[in-house]
Write a protein that holds these residues in place. Structure first.
Motif, PDB file in Angstrom:
ATOM      1  N   UNK A   1      18.310   6.138 -61.987  1.00  0.00           N
ATOM      2  CA  UNK A   1      18.768   5.891 -60.744  1.00  0.00           C
ATOM      3  C   UNK A   1      18.605   7.207 -59.964  1.00  0.00           C
ATOM      4  N   UNK A   2      18.183   6.943 -58.763  1.00  0.00           N
ATOM      5  CA  UNK A   2      17.983   8.110 -57.799  1.00  0.00           C
ATOM      6  C   UNK A   2      19.270   7.898 -56.731  1.00  0.00           C
ATOM      7  N   UNK A   3      19.712   9.167 -56.407  1.00  0.00           N
ATOM      8  CA  UNK A   3      20.615   9.261 -55.370  1.00  0.00           C
ATOM      9  C   UNK A   3      20.083  10.119 -54.463  1.00  0.00           C
ATOM     10  N   UNK A   4      18.978  10.043 -53.687  1.00  0.00           N
ATOM     11  CA  UNK A   4      18.545  10.925 -52.782  1.00  0.00           C
ATOM     12  C   UNK A   4      18.802  10.620 -51.401  1.00  0.00           C
TER      13      UNK A   4
ATOM     14  N   UNK B   1      17.282   2.275 -58.069  1.00  0.00           N
ATOM     15  CA  UNK B   1      17.105   2.625 -59.744  1.00  0.00           C
ATOM     16  C   UNK B   1      15.600   2.182 -59.685  1.00  0.00           C
ATOM     17  N   UNK B   2      14.910   3.130 -60.351  1.00  0.00           N
ATOM     18  CA  UNK B   2      13.352   2.882 -60.835  1.00  0.00           C
ATOM     19  C   UNK B   2      13.175   2.942 -62.270  1.00  0.00           C
ATOM     20  N   UNK B   3      12.327   1.586 -62.579  1.00  0.00           N
ATOM     21  CA  UNK B   3      11.822   1.680 -63.936  1.00  0.00           C
ATOM     22  C   UNK B   3      10.765   2.511 -63.956  1.00  0.00           C
TER      23      UNK B   3
ATOM     24  N   UNK C   1      13.717  -1.240 -59.297  1.00  0.00           N
ATOM     25  CA  UNK C   1      14.497  -2.234 -59.853  1.00  0.00           C
ATOM     26  C   UNK C   1      15.986  -2.287 -59.599  1.00  0.00           C
ATOM     27  N   UNK C   2      16.374  -1.740 -58.489  1.00  0.00           N
ATOM     28  CA  UNK C   2      17.688  -1.591 -58.060  1.00  0.00           C
ATOM     29  C   UNK C   2      18.409  -2.760 -58.226  1.00  0.00           C
TER      30      UNK C   2
END
Lengths: 172, 912
Positions: free
Chosen positions: B299-302, B309-311, B334-335
């Protein structure tokens, strides 16, 4: 009627009023089952008879008469209350409680038990149940009243014939 | 075609980047320079694999693809793109060919130049033939040519050797052969040019397969683009240092904010900031190190694209030499799915929790219902069984007062004791079930431990049929006044003592009390809050742990029987049960009661030597200062009382006497032991004195004198605990008379007690004042008659308000209170009376709406400190439970209908 015979029949009659109650079984369950077959009177009535002595020779009949007066009035009030469109259970309940206390005190156990059921219907505010119970209470009440009146008549006959009312034999 | 391409793979791996990076750029249609590389058939193995994969699908899709391309917007834009590409490619092919041509032309020029040179050389060679080899080495083409020429030359030389060397003919011949050689060389050159032209042609014709290849590639690319155009996918290749060499990014935000140039050659960490970046970088590094493809959800929080969220799929990339050169990675957003999944998981979890709670609740409800039903059943049973049973027992008692012969009396005694046992059993079961169902409530009342011990022993002594010494020993440090549930403590003591007596045939039975430090079982385990509250204990108040030993010199308990000793319906052995009888509930009740009060009950025993039951309880220490009356009485005592102060005396003994009623058959009125509740302070002496005097059998008057003469004050003292006491001396005498009366009246086991005498005494003594509060006329009538027979009279109040008014107006020794009454019921009335006793005023009652007339205060204040015994008369229904009576300040209760026996026992207990 011959006096002795009258005395004997009084005794027998009195006994019969207790009858079903006296076969007390040993088991607890037996006792509960017995409640269904109980007699018109219980041991409390013996208590009353025990209290009657020379200083107070008419005690039992006095109490019982008071009971009749009281109960007649209560039953009348109850009939009226229950026939109302809207039944005021706050009025009904104390009457039933009163009747239960009185009947319990003179040993009219079947009336008392009917009152216990009656009272629980009052608590549930169940009008139909109350009606049924009132009928049951009346039935039991008239039964005990009838029997007790017969008993007193027998006693009076004995007294009128100059005899003594035999002391209850408590051994049965 | 693919195979061809693969075999063609000669290019360095580094070409990959160049090739791959073009993907996104193609879409943008940028720099044609870079475009150049796309056509290069050679490429990175992985890319090719991809192509291969696409190719396979393309095989099937080739027919559909044009349709798709024609029918969708995406397709048409794709087509334009392809056309553009195609033009680029064409341009490029032409240029390439031109270049080739240029090279070839150049080569030809060179060849021609060389040819000229050769000719020149050969011209030289005629003079200096040695020079040729030097020149020959300059070109490959010429070397071969030269070699041949040499061979020829050598051959010639040999031939020529035969001839004359220095002749014109020789030179002529030589010139001739050189001319021939030139011709051949020219011929060869011509052929070469021809060949060159041919190959040039072939070159041109080669453009057809190249085009086909390119087209296929394009198709594959178009197909991939078509599919990937809107897919939330990021693809990329990063080198060993995780610097981007290629990235395909669908997300516009990234492209808007970061130029491709800013991405390529940089690492994730350099591009992005925020949560997840480091994690993904670490993950990539891990894959690189392990050399194994792997997937992970990050999960990115940028700042760039918010929370997503990326797979991520990462695989290592190797070159031909199987060296790691970087990684390929592909990420799919895939968030939503993750969010949904989490939601689902949460839902499932909630569901599970709810289900668990539901089942728990159902269980609880079930248990509660069961308990309720059991309680109801017990309440009914208690009422329905106790009443007829007490009737039976009561009648039997009355029967025992009639004339009976010996056999009849024996039978009757058995009947009565059996009846008593059943009653006791029922009471025990009820007690136990009360404790177990948590209905049992504890009271906090002040009491004197010494008194309690003494009473219990006196009571036991009164019914003692064995030659046992009963003793009580209370240590000096045990406080005079403590707070606890005296009724329950007395119950425990009585139970333990009667148990001890039952199993002891000679020697002693006793109670020992002493203060101990806080026991270990209380450490950490704080008193259960309920018990604490019930006992009136709060942390600020001083409390004391008292250990109570009940010891005997009886048969003892074998060790193996100890564990089940406190279990319900258990006795040490079946033999014991047969021999000693009992319900087997007594110890279980004791244990439960002790534990309910936060204490501990233990036992030590030795077979044939005796047993000691020990219970440890915490009590609050009551300060006697708040009872000014008590203080006064203590000082009175010191003044008038030469004998040891009863309230502090620590040792009592009740010794067996020779010749009990059972053996001498004499009159039974003067019981061997002080009957219980006869509050005489120095029992041993008195008993001795009494027995001597009462040899003739009936000595009530004498005893009365003895009792009141010796210790008027201490008798008085006793009464403080339980009832209002007429405060002055004369009255205390009379109350001790009253207790003497009760004494003579006491116990079932004195059947020949002379009722008439009893009545006579009563007439001569001062009557205790009793108030009956009852609304039912019939009940009043019956009660009145009973009281009369017992020799008492009483006042009547018809409801709670009348009762309060009556109590306000005069002082009573006992109140019998109906619970259910109109206007003000018995419970409320009792509460108001108790409140009055504590505060000395009727404020609470006035507040509750009771009209109270003001009274003379002096008398009130004195009286208000004494507790007026109030006995409830209950119909024993659930709503009129005994617990409620106790909770509202009542001291005891009689279940209705009231019988002579019950009334008698109650009066006996509360009117000393």
């Amino acid at each position: 009627m011959e006096l002795v015979q009258m005395q004997k029949s009084l005794q027998d009659y009195t006994k019969s009023l207790f009858l079903d109650n006296l076969k007390v079984e040993e088991s607890v369950l037996g006792v509960i089952q017995k409640l269904e077959f109980m007699g018109v009177l219980d041991s409390q009535f013996l208590q009353l008879q025990q209290l009657q002595d020379e200083s107070n020779p008419h005690f039992v009949s006095q109490v019982v008469t008071l009971f009749f007066q009281d109960s007649d009035r209560i039953l009348n009030d109850l009939s009226l209350s229950l026939d109302q469109q809207v039944v005021d259970f706050k009025k009904v309940y104390p009457h039933v409680h009163q009747l239960k206390g009185s009947s319990s005190s003179i040993g009219a156990q079947r009336v008392k038990n009917a009152c216990v059921v009656f009272r629980s219907f009052c608590e549930q505010q169940n009008v139909e149940g109350c009606h049924r119970c009132l009928q049951q209470v009346k039935k039991e009440y008239y039964l005990v009243k009838n029997r007790l009146e017969t008993l007193f008549k027998l006693e009076q006959q004995i007294v009128a014939s100059g005899g003594m009312i035999p002391a209850m034999e408590l051994g049965f | 075609m693919v195979c061809e391409m693969e075999t063609d793979q000669q290019t360095e791996e580094m070409d990959v980047e160049v090739l791959s990076s073009m993907w996104p750029e193609d879409v943008g249609g940028t720099e044609p320079d870079n475009q150049f590389n796309v056509e290069k058939p050679a490429g990175d193995s992985d890319t090719l694999k991809e192509v291969e994969f696409a190719e396979k699908r393309t095989m099937a899709d080739l027919k559909r693809l044009p349709d798709l391309l024609n029918t969708t917007d995406q397709g048409s834009s794709q087509l334009t793109n392809l056309v553009k590409q195609w033009e680029y490619m064409q341009d490029h092919a032409v240029r390439l060919l031109r270049e080739e041509l240029k090279i070839l032309t150049k080569q030809r020029e060179e060849a021609e130049a060389k040819e000229l040179k050769i000719i020149e050389e050969h011209n030289f060679e005629t003079e200096e033939p040695e020079n040729v080899p030097v020149l020959d080495e300059s070109s490959d083409l010429f070397r071969r040519f030269k070699e041949k020429k040499r061979d020829k030359l050598v051959g010639r030389k040999r031939i020529e050797i035969d001839e004359e060397f220095d002749t014109v003919a020789y030179w002529k011949q030589k010139a001739l052969s050189l001319e021939k050689m030139l011709e051949a060389s020219t011929e060869r050159e011509r052929r070469l040019i021809k060949k060159l032209n041919e190959s040039l042609k072939t070159m041109e014709s080669h453009s057809a397969p190249v085009e086909e290849l390119t087209q296929n590639l394009k198709r594959a690319e178009g197909f991939l683009h078509f599919i990937l155009q809107n897919a939330p996918i990021v693809m990329g290749h990063q080198d060993k240092d995780l610097r981007y060499l290629f990235i395909y990014n669908k997300f516009p935000t990234l492209r808007e904010h970061v130029r491709d140039k800013d991405i390529l050659g940089k690492t994730d960490v350099e591009i992005f900031h925020g949560g997840g970046v480091k994690e993904s970088e670490d993950f990539k590094r891990e894959v690189l190190e392990k050399g194994k493809a792997s997937k992970r959800e990050i999960t990115f929080e940028t700042d760039l694209f918010g929370s997503k969220t990326f797979l991520i799929y990462v695989e290592p990339v190797y070159n031909k030499a199987r060296e790691k050169i970087g990684i390929n990675y592909m990420g799919m957003e895939v968030t939503d799915q993750v969010r949904k999944r989490e939601k689902m998981a949460k839902l499932r979890e909630d569901n599970a929790v709810r289900k668990a709670m539901e089942s728990e609740l159902t269980k609880t409800i079930h248990i509660t219902e069961e308990t309720m039903r059991a309680k109801q059943m017990l309440a009914t049973m208690s009422h329905e069984i106790r009443s007829p049973l007490s009737g039976v027992v009561g009648m039997a008692e009355i029967l025992s007062t009639t004339k009976l012969d010996k056999e009849q009396r024996q039978l009757l005694n058995v009947m009565m004791s059996s009846g008593d046992l059943v009653l006791q059993l029922i009471n025990d079961i009820l007690d136990l079930s009360k404790v177990e169902s948590g209905v049992m409530k504890l009271e906090a009342t002040k009491f004197r431990p010494r008194e309690v011990v003494k009473h219990v022993l006196q009571t036991a002594a009164a019914s003692l049929k064995k030659e046992l010494t009963l003793e009580g020993n209370i240590a000096d440090e045990v406080p005079i006044l403590v707070v606890g549930d005296v009724l329950r403590i007395r119950q425990i003591l009585t139970n333990l003592i009667s148990n001890a007596i039952k199993f002891t045939h000679q020697g002693k039975v006793g109670i020992k009390l002493k203060v101990i430090p806080e026991p270990s079982f209380a450490n950490g385990l704080e008193l259960n809050a309920d018990a604490e509250e019930q006992n009136g204990l709060t942390e600020t108040e001083t409390s004391v742990w008292i250990r109570c030993d009940v010891y005997d010199t009886g048969i003892g308990i074998p060790e193996n029987a100890l564990p089940c000793l406190f279990k319900k319906y258990m006795q040490a052995s079946a033999d014991h049960a047969r021999k000693y009888g009992g319900t087997g509930l007594g110890l279980a009740i004791c244990k439960q009661l002790v534990e309910l009060m936060g204490g501990q009950l233990t036992v030590t025993s030795q077979v044939d030597l005796g047993s000691t039951f020990t219970f440890i309880l915490r009590y609050k220490v009551a300060t006697s200062n708040d009872h000014s009356d008590d203080q006064d009485e203590f000082s009175d005592m010191v003044d008038h009382q030469p004998e040891p102060d009863d309230s502090t005396e620590g040792y009592f003994q009740f010794k067996p006497l020779l010749g009990s009623i059972y053996s001498n058959g004499g009159p039974v009125i003067g019981n061997n032991f002080l009957p219980h509740k006869a509050m005489l302070p120095t029992p041993v002496k008195l008993i001795n004195g009494n027995t001597r005097q009462s040899e003739s059998g009936y000595m009530d008057d004498t005893r009365l004198e003895t009792g009141s003469g010796h210790c008027p004050e201490s008798t008085h003292q006793y009464e403080n605990g339980n009832g209002p006491c007429p405060s002055k001396e004369s009255e205390s005498c009379s109350s001790s008379q009253a207790s003497s009366e009760m004494e003579s009246e006491f116990t079932v086991s004195s059947p020949r007690e002379d009722v008439k005498t009893e009545t006579e005494i009563k007439e001569t003594s001062k009557q205790p004042k009793i108030l009956l509060v009852e609304d039912n006329k019939i009940n009043i009538m019956v009660a009145k008659s009973m009281m009369k027979q017992l020799g008492y009279t009483f006042d009547i109040a018809n409801n709670g308000v009348e009762a309060i008014t009556a109590i306000n107006g005069s002082s009573y020794d006992l109140v019998l209170m109906d619970v259910c009454m109109p206007v003000l019921d018995g419970l409320k009335a009792t509460r108001l009376i108790r409140s009055y006793e504590q505060s000395g005023n009727w404020d609470a009652a006035v507040e509750a709406g009771v009209d109270i007339k003001t009274l003379e205060d002096k008398q009130l204040c004195v009286r208000s400190t004494n507790r007026l015994p109030i006995i409830a008369m209950t119909a024993n229904t659930l709503s009129e439970s005994s617990e409620e009576c106790y909770a509202n300040g009542m001291d005891s209760f009689i279940s209705k209908p009231v019988t002579l026996q019950k009334l008698k026992e109650c009066l006996k207990q509360y009117l000393h």
